[in-house]
Scaffold this active site. Structure first.
Site: not given
Length: 166
Positions: A10-13, A15
């Site tokens: 998962r990528l942070d918002a 990133a």
């Protein structure tokens, strides 16, 4: 028949970059689990240091070694950083590689703690303004455009299987 795809890594918002999607939940769990030690590589864009901002405004150039990160940042990453948090979290050893652009570095980690790369960069005096995952294990983003997708190659699948401890 409805097939549900799941995202690995998962990528942070704030990133961007590579995320793997697939239907093999077991493999995805192994890839994402910190105990698997699958590497994740990020291209980090740093905020200019106060010296560089002053130079751009017509002031003196920064001295050698003055920049957005501590001069020994690579050694600190390699030793395993102690994060400035309430628990005194120690990161596993990681790699920091400087690039030709003073405001970009590559960071390779084998963990995946909350905001880990941002916190590690902060621990060596930097401030992150951009974060892009460019590699997850043996799979590289390459020139894939934002929002685009491609199939994982057979060679990449074999490399993933070899990289994950079953």
């Amino acid at each position: 028949r409805l097939v549900t795809a799941q995202v690995v890594g998962r990528l942070d918002a704030d990133a961007s970059g590579l995320a793997l999607c697939g239907t093999d939940g077991g493999l995805q769990a192994l890839l994402a689990h910190p105990a698997s030690h699958v590497s994740k590589t990020y291209l980090v864009t740093l905020r200019p240091s106060r010296y560089e901002r002053a130079h751009r405004a017509g002031g003196p150039a920064p001295a050698a070694g003055e920049g957005p990160l501590d001069s020994d940042a690579e050694a600190q990453f390699a030793a395993g950083l102690l994060l400035d948090d309430a628990r005194g979290t120690r990161c596993a050893p990681a790699a920091l590689r400087r690039t030709a652009d003073r405001l970009k570095v590559e960071v390779e980690i084998r963990e995946g703690m909350h905001h880990q790369v941002k916190r590690m960069v902060g621990a060596v005096g930097g401030a992150l303004v951009g974060l892009k995952r460019v590699r997850l294990g043996p799979v590289a983003l390459g020139g894939l455009a934002p929002g685009a997708a491609r199939d994982v190659t057979d060679d990449e699948l074999r490399a993933i299987a070899a990289a994950v401890p079953f």
